[in-house]
Enzyme design. Sequence first.
Site, PDB file in Angstrom:
ATOM      1  N   SER A  15      34.452  86.915  19.125  1.00 53.68           N
ATOM      2  CA  SER A  15      34.565  88.009  20.087  1.00 53.68           C
ATOM      3  C   SER A  15      35.780  87.817  21.003  1.00 53.68           C
ATOM      4  CB  SER A  15      33.247  88.114  20.863  1.00 53.68           C
ATOM      5  OG  SER A  15      33.176  89.277  21.619  1.00 53.68           O
ATOM      6  N   HIS A  74      27.887  91.762  15.181  1.00 56.20           N
ATOM      7  CA  HIS A  74      29.023  91.202  15.914  1.00 56.20           C
ATOM      8  C   HIS A  74      28.869  89.697  15.931  1.00 56.20           C
ATOM      9  CE1 HIS A  74      32.196  91.062  18.917  1.00 56.20           C
ATOM     10  NE2 HIS A  74      31.424  90.360  19.724  1.00 56.20           N
ATOM     11  N   ASP A 111      31.235  96.780  12.844  1.00 51.91           N
ATOM     12  CA  ASP A 111      31.029  96.126  14.139  1.00 51.91           C
ATOM     13  C   ASP A 111      31.387  97.098  15.262  1.00 51.91           C
ATOM     14  OD1 ASP A 111      30.984  94.452  16.357  1.00 51.91           O
ATOM     15  OD2 ASP A 111      32.474  93.058  15.584  1.00 51.91           O
TER      16      ASP A 111
END
Length: 530
Positions: free
Chosen positions: A221, A470, A441
Site C-alpha cells: 500500500s 488490497h 483493488d
Amino acid sequence: MLHPVPHPSKKRAAVLLSLSAVAAALASPVVAAPAPAPAPAPAPAAAAALRWSGCATPRYPTLQCASLKVPLDHDRPAGRQISLALTRVPHTAATSQGPLLVNPGGPGGSGRTLAGFVASALPKDVAAQYDVIGFDPRGVGRSEPALDCGAGHFKPVRPDSVPLDPATEQANLERVRSFAESCQTKHADVLPYVGTVSAARDLEVLRTALGAERLSYFGYSYGTYLGAVYARLHPDRVHRLVLDSVVDPGGVWYEDNLAQDQAFDARHKSFLAWVAQYDATYHLGTDPAAVEERWYAMRTALRSAPAGGKVGSAELEDTYMPGGYYNGYWPALAEAFAAYAVREEPKPLVAAYERFGAVEPSAGNSYSVYTAVQCRDSAWPRDWNTWRADMWRTHAKAPFMTWNNAWYNAPCAFWKTEPLRTPDVTNHDLPPALLFQASEDAATPFEGAVAMHDKLAGSALVVEEGGGNHGVALSGNKCLDEKLAAYLRTGQAADAACPAQPAPKPATATRAVPPSAGGAALHGLLGFRG
C-alpha cells in the site's frame, strides 16, 4: 490509506482480459504532472550499532527488538534526535542476503509485528536467507515522539458525512479544523519533518546501522510509495524491491483520493452483488440494484436513529469500507446488513461496527501520522469551495464513501505546515523490482501499478486477475506467493498473471473470518485505510 488513481476512465476489467492485455497496458503512455526528482541525499550521520534484545511472542518465538536514533532534521544530523522502534527475525542460513525491511502502509501503520508475519509466511528456505526487519516509521507506535493530535476525533455518533444541509457541513468543518489546530499545537516542532522523504532518509540511517551494504524492501500500500522514494534516493543501496498494491506515484494525494472514491464505489457494488447471489442466506433480494437500494435505505434510517446509539450514517460507512479492502469480511458484513434490514435487529450491526469501524485509542496515533504525512507530502486546496464542488461532483457518481473520504483528509485544507513538492520516482538505476497488483483493488487501483511499472525500469508486474483485495502477496494465493519466493531467492522476475482466489462463502454469524477466505492474518496487520 486513501490512494491515487489518475486515470479513472480506464476499464480495469477490459485491460486485464489476458496477460497480453497487461502488456498492452504497460505500453500505453502514462501521463503525470511534471515533478522534480528528489535532491541527492547526503550520506547519513554515522549510526551506532543496534543492540537487539529478545521480545519473543508465542507466535514469533525468535523475534528481537531494538531502537534506532535518527536526526529529526536530516539536513542537521547533529541536531535533535528521535527514535524508531524496530523488530527483527534473524536469518538462520549460513549465507545471508542481508536485511529485508517490511512496511504495512498507512501512512501511520506500525510494522513491528509484520516482521514476524512475513518471516513465518515465506518459505523456510527463503526466510532463512534474510534478517526480516519491521519498523515503526517516525511518529508511529513505539517510535518517539509518537504523534497524537486529537483524542476522540472519531467518537460516535459523528455528523452525517454527506452534508445535506449547511449545519451538517459546518459541524464537519469544525471537527476537521479542530483536529488540524490540535496537531499544530501539540506537534509544531515535529510536523515539518514528518513526511515520506524524511521517512525514506530514515531507512538509509537504518541500513548503515545494520552494517549492510544493501537492503531489500517489501512494502504494501503506502509502503510501496515509501519504498519507491527510498529507491530513488539510494538506487545503489537496493538489493530487492517488492511493492504490493501499488500507489500511483504521479498523483499524490488530493486528486488521487477523488478518483479512488469511484473505485471503492465499484467495489461496494461488487459486495452488494455478492449479497444478492446468496439471497437464500440473507433474504435481501436477488437483484443487486435492489440490494443496493436497501443498503442506502439502512443508511438513511441510521442518519436519524443510530443503531445502539453508536452507528449513525458515518459509522455505517466506516463499518463497510473495510469490505473494499478484503472480501473475507463480506460474510460478517452481509449478516449485519441482513439482521438490521430484514430482521430489524440492530445488535449485529453494532457488533460489526465495533469490529471493523470503531477506532481504538491507538488509532489516534496512526491517523495523526497519516494526516501529517499526507498534508506535508504535497499541496492540497486551501479553498473549501474547491473541495465542496469536487466532492459533490464525485458523490453524484460514487456515493458510497466520497464524503466520508473527504472528511478523513480534510484537515489538510487547514494544515499550517507548508507542503513539499512531490518527488519523481522514475528510476533507471535499480535492479529489477517486483510489483504485485489485484486487477480490481479499490484502495490502490490497477492504473497506479501500471504507472509505477513504467517508472521503474526493468521491473516486473504480477497481476491477480479478477482479484479485488488490497494486499495480495502472502495472503494465500499460491501462484503469487511462489513468484514472490522465487524473486527473493534469485532477484529474477517477469510480468505474469495469476488467477484470483475464490470469493468467500456465507458464514452463519458475525464470527471469525472463515478459513476458506484466506489472508485474514495479513489483512489484520495491514488494517484499513492503510
